[in-house]
Write a protein that holds these residues in place. Structure first.
Motif, PDB file in Angstrom:
ATOM      1  N   ILE A  96       0.836  -1.201   0.000  1.00 49.27           N
ATOM      2  CA  ILE A  96       0.000   0.000   0.000  1.00 49.27           C
ATOM      3  C   ILE A  96       0.874   1.255   0.000  1.00 49.27           C
ATOM      4  CG2 ILE A  96      -1.682   1.337   1.333  1.00 49.27           C
ATOM      5  CD1 ILE A  96      -2.769  -1.420   2.324  1.00 49.27           C
ATOM      6  N   ALA A  97       1.927   1.243   0.809  1.00 53.43           N
ATOM      7  CA  ALA A  97       2.843   2.382   0.831  1.00 53.43           C
ATOM      8  C   ALA A  97       3.502   2.572  -0.536  1.00 53.43           C
ATOM      9  CB  ALA A  97       3.901   2.180   1.911  1.00 53.43           C
ATOM     10  N   ALA A  98       3.904   1.465  -1.173  1.00 55.66           N
ATOM     11  CA  ALA A  98       4.530   1.539  -2.497  1.00 55.66           C
ATOM     12  C   ALA A  98       3.520   1.988  -3.555  1.00 55.66           C
ATOM     13  CB  ALA A  98       5.122   0.185  -2.872  1.00 55.66           C
ATOM     14  N   MET A  99       2.264   1.572  -3.416  1.00 50.34           N
ATOM     15  CA  MET A  99       1.225   1.976  -4.353  1.00 50.34           C
ATOM     16  C   MET A  99       1.053   3.495  -4.341  1.00 50.34           C
ATOM     17  SD  MET A  99      -2.850   1.047  -4.326  1.00 50.34           S
ATOM     18  CE  MET A  99      -2.542  -0.713  -4.283  1.00 50.34           C
ATOM     19  N   GLU A 100       0.990   4.069  -3.136  1.00 51.95           N
ATOM     20  CA  GLU A 100       0.844   5.519  -3.044  1.00 51.95           C
ATOM     21  C   GLU A 100       2.078   6.221  -3.610  1.00 51.95           C
ATOM     22  OE1 GLU A 100      -0.415   9.011   0.105  1.00 51.95           O
ATOM     23  OE2 GLU A 100       0.301   7.108   0.908  1.00 51.95           O
ATOM     24  N   LYS A 101       3.256   5.714  -3.277  1.00 52.63           N
ATOM     25  CA  LYS A 101       4.474   6.345  -3.761  1.00 52.63           C
ATOM     26  C   LYS A 101       4.610   6.204  -5.273  1.00 52.63           C
ATOM     27  CE  LYS A 101       9.370   6.921  -2.706  1.00 52.63           C
ATOM     28  NZ  LYS A 101      10.541   6.443  -1.924  1.00 52.63           N
ATOM     29  N   ASN A 102       4.172   5.075  -5.827  1.00 55.73           N
ATOM     30  CA  ASN A 102       4.181   4.892  -7.275  1.00 55.73           C
ATOM     31  C   ASN A 102       3.311   5.947  -7.954  1.00 55.73           C
ATOM     32  OD1 ASN A 102       2.623   3.545  -9.778  1.00 55.73           O
ATOM     33  ND2 ASN A 102       4.672   2.662  -9.694  1.00 55.73           N
ATOM     34  N   LEU A 154      -7.462  -4.830 -33.134  1.00 56.15           N
ATOM     35  CA  LEU A 154      -8.369  -5.902 -33.529  1.00 56.15           C
ATOM     36  C   LEU A 154      -8.541  -5.829 -35.036  1.00 56.15           C
ATOM     37  CD1 LEU A 154     -10.152  -8.207 -32.451  1.00 56.15           C
ATOM     38  CD2 LEU A 154     -12.044  -6.565 -32.331  1.00 56.15           C
ATOM     39  N   HIS A 155      -8.029  -6.845 -35.725  1.00 55.70           N
ATOM     40  CA  HIS A 155      -8.017  -6.850 -37.199  1.00 55.70           C
ATOM     41  C   HIS A 155      -7.389  -5.558 -37.727  1.00 55.70           C
ATOM     42  CE1 HIS A 155     -10.379 -10.479 -37.043  1.00 55.70           C
ATOM     43  NE2 HIS A 155     -11.331  -9.864 -36.351  1.00 55.70           N
ATOM     44  N   GLY A 156      -6.329  -5.119 -37.072  1.00 57.53           N
ATOM     45  CA  GLY A 156      -5.576  -3.955 -37.526  1.00 57.53           C
ATOM     46  C   GLY A 156      -6.032  -2.623 -36.963  1.00 57.53           C
ATOM     47  N   LYS A 157      -7.242  -2.557 -36.424  1.00 58.12           N
ATOM     48  CA  LYS A 157      -7.756  -1.291 -35.890  1.00 58.12           C
ATOM     49  C   LYS A 157      -7.399  -1.154 -34.413  1.00 58.12           C
ATOM     50  CE  LYS A 157     -11.972   1.283 -34.880  1.00 58.12           C
ATOM     51  NZ  LYS A 157     -13.470   1.287 -34.884  1.00 58.12           N
ATOM     52  N   ALA A 158      -6.896   0.001 -34.029  1.00 56.97           N
ATOM     53  CA  ALA A 158      -6.573   0.267 -32.628  1.00 56.97           C
ATOM     54  C   ALA A 158      -7.861   0.332 -31.814  1.00 56.97           C
ATOM     55  CB  ALA A 158      -5.794   1.562 -32.505  1.00 56.97           C
ATOM     56  N   VAL A 159      -7.955  -0.519 -30.767  1.00 56.56           N
ATOM     57  CA  VAL A 159      -9.203  -0.593 -29.999  1.00 56.56           C
ATOM     58  C   VAL A 159      -8.990  -0.586 -28.487  1.00 56.56           C
ATOM     59  CG1 VAL A 159     -10.437  -1.836 -31.833  1.00 56.56           C
ATOM     60  CG2 VAL A 159      -9.240  -3.131 -30.024  1.00 56.56           C
ATOM     61  N   ALA A 160      -7.755  -0.699 -28.013  1.00 60.62           N
ATOM     62  CA  ALA A 160      -7.534  -0.826 -26.566  1.00 60.62           C
ATOM     63  C   ALA A 160      -6.196  -0.211 -26.177  1.00 60.62           C
ATOM     64  CB  ALA A 160      -7.584  -2.292 -26.140  1.00 60.62           C
ATOM     65  N   THR A 161      -6.152   0.276 -24.937  1.00 64.03           N
ATOM     66  CA  THR A 161      -4.923   0.897 -24.428  1.00 64.03           C
ATOM     67  C   THR A 161      -4.634   0.444 -23.006  1.00 64.03           C
ATOM     68  OG1 THR A 161      -6.083   2.811 -23.467  1.00 64.03           O
ATOM     69  CG2 THR A 161      -5.349   3.001 -25.749  1.00 64.03           C
ATOM     70  N   SER A 162      -3.379   0.559 -22.623  1.00 62.17           N
ATOM     71  CA  SER A 162      -2.957   0.458 -21.230  1.00 62.17           C
ATOM     72  C   SER A 162      -1.623   1.151 -21.115  1.00 62.17           C
ATOM     73  CB  SER A 162      -2.860  -1.004 -20.765  1.00 62.17           C
ATOM     74  OG  SER A 162      -1.867  -1.703 -21.489  1.00 62.17           O
ATOM     75  N   SER A 163      -1.207   1.435 -19.890  1.00 61.45           N
ATOM     76  CA  SER A 163       0.126   1.981 -19.668  1.00 61.45           C
ATOM     77  C   SER A 163       0.657   1.445 -18.353  1.00 61.45           C
ATOM     78  CB  SER A 163       0.120   3.511 -19.671  1.00 61.45           C
ATOM     79  OG  SER A 163      -0.545   4.009 -18.534  1.00 61.45           O
ATOM     80  N   MET A 164       1.963   1.540 -18.191  1.00 61.04           N
ATOM     81  CA  MET A 164       2.632   1.019 -17.004  1.00 61.04           C
ATOM     82  C   MET A 164       3.637   2.060 -16.543  1.00 61.04           C
ATOM     83  SD  MET A 164       5.040  -2.378 -16.838  1.00 61.04           S
ATOM     84  CE  MET A 164       6.120  -1.844 -18.184  1.00 61.04           C
ATOM     85  N   PHE A 165       3.632   2.326 -15.236  1.00 62.30           N
ATOM     86  CA  PHE A 165       4.644   3.210 -14.677  1.00 62.30           C
ATOM     87  C   PHE A 165       5.461   2.443 -13.658  1.00 62.30           C
ATOM     88  CE2 PHE A 165       6.412   6.330 -11.767  1.00 62.30           C
ATOM     89  CZ  PHE A 165       7.026   7.207 -12.662  1.00 62.30           C
ATOM     90  N   LEU A 166       6.775   2.394 -13.893  1.00 58.40           N
ATOM     91  CA  LEU A 166       7.684   1.690 -13.010  1.00 58.40           C
ATOM     92  C   LEU A 166       8.269   2.690 -12.021  1.00 58.40           C
ATOM     93  CD1 LEU A 166       9.512  -0.449 -15.728  1.00 58.40           C
ATOM     94  CD2 LEU A 166       7.599  -1.143 -14.253  1.00 58.40           C
ATOM     95  N   GLY A 167       7.859   2.580 -10.769  1.00 61.87           N
ATOM     96  CA  GLY A 167       8.331   3.494  -9.751  1.00 61.87           C
ATOM     97  C   GLY A 167       8.030   2.958  -8.374  1.00 61.87           C
ATOM     98  N   ALA A 168       8.797   3.390  -7.380  1.00 57.51           N
ATOM     99  CA  ALA A 168       8.621   2.954  -5.992  1.00 57.51           C
ATOM    100  C   ALA A 168       8.777   1.448  -5.841  1.00 57.51           C
ATOM    101  CB  ALA A 168       7.277   3.413  -5.441  1.00 57.51           C
ATOM    102  N   GLY A 169       9.482   0.812  -6.777  1.00 55.40           N
ATOM    103  CA  GLY A 169       9.747  -0.609  -6.682  1.00 55.40           C
ATOM    104  C   GLY A 169       8.628  -1.517  -7.154  1.00 55.40           C
ATOM    105  N   VAL A 170       7.553  -0.924  -7.734  1.00 57.22           N
ATOM    106  CA  VAL A 170       6.424  -1.721  -8.219  1.00 57.22           C
ATOM    107  C   VAL A 170       6.022  -1.237  -9.615  1.00 57.22           C
ATOM    108  CG1 VAL A 170       5.542  -2.239  -5.914  1.00 57.22           C
ATOM    109  CG2 VAL A 170       4.746  -0.184  -7.090  1.00 57.22           C
TER     110      VAL A 170
END
Length: 275
Positions: free
Chosen positions: A17-23, A191-207
């Motif tokens: 939880i502490a790492a989640m907040e710091k991230n 999906l069949h070449g068309k952009a339909v979904a996104t996500s992102s990731m942030f690496l910080g606070a060890g998580v």
């Protein structure tokens, strides 16, 4: 790489939880590198103002306040947000002090904005296989064209209108750039070449923090949400990370639970917006 060095090894809830907040703090501070942004760390809080009119990009976090002077401090902290007339959020994690900060925020004119579950997963327990989705593929954003597609899909997935995206938000995302050497990495599903979904990731606070998971309405219900969530976390696992964290929306909660996330805390937000 992790902005704050060591990768978190243990999965006990207090440490996670502490790492989640710091991230989240590190992510917001990272976003504040754009021109015109303000960010600072005080003895009793952390604040960041990107100037983009999205509340989640203008925040107060890490609050540890003395209840004797709290009303005065809230008033002082709100001055730059009110001066710039941008909507903003106060984030209240389990170790926020005082525990009844929300009471004082409401007295100061902010509105309760809801409670979201904080969730975590040990990356060793990620699904190794997911149901096959015919014609679906995932790529990491590595050029300006893919980034523009990511911005369009993400905006629409989160309720925006096609062709009516705030130009300042587009500049903001472009300013953050892309690249596998950065702590902030984006993923695009097609999906069949068309952009339909996104996500992102942030690496910080060890998580590894998971953000911006969205799917266009017409592509939902096929397992795409699960696939686009697992993809960045799998990359984090190959980089040696042990824990993934996120703040779940009501729509995303069941997806995250299916791929193995566990609820570990509740996070409140309070909103201020210009009239």
């Amino acid at each position: 790489m992790s902005m704050s060095g060591r990768i978190l090894q243990q999965s006990g809830y207090p440490g996670v939880i502490a790492a989640m907040e710091k991230n989240l703090i590190e992510f917001i501070m990272y976003c504040s590198c754009i021109p015109g942004a303000q960010a600072y760390q005080s003895s009793d809080h952390i604040a960041a103002i990107t100037g983009i009119p999205q509340p989640s990009l203008n925040v107060v976090m890490g609050v540890k306040m003395d209840e004797q002077t709290i009303m005065t401090r809230i008033k002082e902290i709100m001055i730059p947000f009110q001066a710039r007339q941008v909507p903003m959020l106060w984030w209240l994690f389990p170790d926020t002090q005082p525990a009844n900060l929300g009471y004082y925020l409401k007295r100061s004119g902010l509105q309760y904005n809801g409670t979201e579950p904080g969730m975590m997963i040990e990356l060793s327990r990620l699904p190794t296989t997911l149901p096959t989705i015919d014609g679906f593929s995932i790529e990491e954003v590595e050029d300006a064209t893919a980034l523009n597609e990511w911005i369009q899909v993400s905006s629409i997935a989160f309720g925006g209108a096609a062709g009516n995206i705030d130009p300042e938000y587009i500049k903001f995302e472009q300013c953050l750039g892309w690249g596998k050497d950065l702590p902030d990495r984006r993923f695009l599903g097609r999906l069949h070449g068309k952009a339909v979904a996104t996500s992102s990731m942030f690496l910080g606070a060890g998580v590894a923090g998971l953000f911006s998971v969205g799917t266009l309405p017409e592509a939902r219900g096929q397992g795409i949400g699960s696939a686009i969530s697992v993809a960045p976390l799998s990359v984090a696992r190959t980089l040696g990370y042990n824990i993934g964290v996120l703040q779940a929306s009501p729509m995303g909660y069941s997806i995250y639970a299916r791929i193995g996330f566990q609820e570990c805390c509740s996070i409140q937000t309070y909103l201020w917006a210009p009239r």
